[in-house]
Design a protein around this motif. Structure first.
Motif, PDB file in Angstrom:
ATOM      1  N   VAL A  34       0.668  -1.120   0.041  1.00 28.87           N
ATOM      2  CA  VAL A  34      -0.022   0.082   0.080  1.00 28.87           C
ATOM      3  C   VAL A  34       0.858   1.222  -0.051  1.00 28.87           C
ATOM      4  O   VAL A  34       0.737   2.087  -0.595  1.00 28.87           O
ATOM      5  N   ASN A  86       3.707   1.617  -0.903  1.00 30.69           N
ATOM      6  CA  ASN A  86       4.639   1.843  -2.064  1.00 30.69           C
ATOM      7  C   ASN A  86       3.792   1.958  -3.377  1.00 30.69           C
ATOM      8  O   ASN A  86       4.310   1.700  -4.523  1.00 30.69           O
ATOM      9  N   ASP A  87       2.468   2.013  -3.215  1.00 34.36           N
ATOM     10  CA  ASP A  87       1.500   2.196  -4.156  1.00 34.36           C
ATOM     11  C   ASP A  87       1.628   0.968  -5.234  1.00 34.36           C
ATOM     12  O   ASP A  87       1.595   1.279  -6.471  1.00 34.36           O
ATOM     13  N   LYS A  88       1.951  -0.360  -4.738  1.00 32.75           N
ATOM     14  CA  LYS A  88       1.925  -1.638  -5.738  1.00 32.75           C
ATOM     15  C   LYS A  88       0.618  -2.188  -5.974  1.00 32.75           C
ATOM     16  O   LYS A  88      -0.478  -1.927  -5.066  1.00 32.75           O
ATOM     17  N   GLU A 133     -10.021  -0.649  -1.259  1.00 31.89           N
ATOM     18  CA  GLU A 133      -9.602   0.871  -1.178  1.00 31.89           C
ATOM     19  C   GLU A 133     -10.083   1.602   0.299  1.00 31.89           C
ATOM     20  O   GLU A 133      -9.098   2.297   0.639  1.00 31.89           O
ATOM     21  N   LYS A 143      -2.914   4.120   4.961  1.00 33.97           N
ATOM     22  CA  LYS A 143      -2.105   5.353   4.668  1.00 33.97           C
ATOM     23  C   LYS A 143      -2.541   6.413   5.841  1.00 33.97           C
ATOM     24  O   LYS A 143      -1.528   7.310   6.123  1.00 33.97           O
ATOM     25  N   LYS A 195      -7.052   0.464   2.181  1.00 36.14           N
ATOM     26  CA  LYS A 195      -5.655   1.298   1.660  1.00 36.14           C
ATOM     27  C   LYS A 195      -5.834   2.485   2.618  1.00 36.14           C
ATOM     28  O   LYS A 195      -4.585   3.063   2.879  1.00 36.14           O
TER      29      LYS A 195
END
Length: 338
Positions: free
Chosen positions: A22, A24-26, A32, A39, A35
């Protein structure tokens, strides 16, 4: 207390691997909503990633080395500032080193940066390196990391570089003096061994020839690029009593000539017209708006950073030489001769 990834994982009730994906936006199958929760927790806890661990995982240091010849020159200071800002936005730390225009120092600094695992290099070559062309070429071709040369170019192939069209700059400034009626025009140049210097001289000579003005080699004075060089060489310039205008290798040399002109009782531009090179902002505090060839540092920075980024991301397989066009800032230091 240092916040670790496992602390976020525990609070979000997920695995460390999920947190890593999450943050590292992988791509992942994590919802959602989860996520955003991860964050938010990371932000509230002021989580700072372990760069060393990331570097080991990615086999990259997230650092760029910048090698310049003279940190005291405002042109290079501004270039470094803009490079650092651009690379920081890209997520890279910049290490800036100064060769002091010494080729041996330059080689040692580049090797030190390579030993520290920089991912890439931006290099403005020292003037002295052009006195050892074969060694310069060999050394550059042996650098084991992507790099881009800026400002000072080399003539051999296989090197990525971004620089300004110096011949156009020399021609542009000379033509402006000719258009204003000047025919006895001196040129206080940079080092004769440096390609950009020779290009500016060629532009100067082309402009004179196009106006049918005889080229006088005694009007071409090898000076260098520093303020004190302008002061030292002003004596040779003033000995050319029929000269009405002078081009200089950069604004710093122009400032040195201006200082000596004032000390010698000469008025600018009434007694001597002068054009600099670089368009330094500090010129405006001298009481006279200096005419100068402007090299857009923002454009140089953008092109160099983009080129290096493309090399590092394997989006630019071919070698590129990007040539930028300079402009003339007319200022108030050129007198029109009727």
């Amino acid at each position: 207390m240092k916040i670790r990834m496992k602390d976020i994982a525990k609070m979000a009730n997920v695995s460390e691997a999920a947190v890593s994906l999450v943050l590292n936006d992988k791509p992942s199958r994590i919802s959602e909503k989860k996520k955003q929760e991860i964050k938010t927790i990371a932000k509230e806890l002021n989580y700072v990633p372990n760069i060393a661990a990331q570097s080991l995982a990615k086999k990259a240091s997230q650092t760029i080395g910048v090698v310049i010849p003279d940190i005291e020159n405002p042109f290079f200071s501004k270039l470094c500032k803009q490079l650092e800002e651009r690379f920081r936005v890209w997520g890279y730390l910049t290490i800036i080193v100064n060769s002091n225009d010494d080729f041996t120092v330059e080689k040692n600094l580049i090797q030190m940066l390579l030993n520290r695992g920089v991912d890439g290099l931006i290099i403005a070559l020292s003037n002295e390196s052009f006195s050892f062309k074969e060694e310069q070429e060999f050394f550059l071709k042996e650098i084991d990391a992507p790099f881009v040369l800026v400002d000072r170019q080399v003539s051999f192939a296989g090197v990525n570089q971004v620089y300004f069209d110096s011949q156009a700059g020399g021609k542009l400034s000379t033509e402006y003096l000719l258009e204003n009626g000047h025919r006895n025009i001196a040129f206080m140049t940079g080092d004769f061994k440096v390609p950009s210097t020779l290009d500016r001289i060629n532009g100067y000579k082309q402009a004179l020839e196009s106006y049918g003005v005889k080229i006088r080699e005694d009007y071409i004075i090898e000076t260098g690029y520093r303020f004190n060089y302008g002061i030292e060489k002003a004596k040779a310039l003033f000995a050319l009593t029929d000269v009405t205008a002078v081009l200089t290798s950069n604004d710093m040399v122009a400032f040195g000539v201006l200082k000596q002109a004032l000390s010698s009782g000469k008025s600018i531009p009434e007694d001597l017209s002068i054009i600099g090179y670089d368009r330094l902002e500090m010129a405006d505090i001298l009481g006279i708006s200096l005419a100068t060839v402007e090299q857009n540092i923002s454009s140089l920075t953008e092109q160099a950073v983009t080129l290096l980024k493309n090399i590092l991301t394997k989006e630019n397989p071919k070698t590129e030489s990007i040539i930028l066009k300079p402009n003339l800032f007319k200022g108030e230091s050129v007198k029109k001769i009727k």
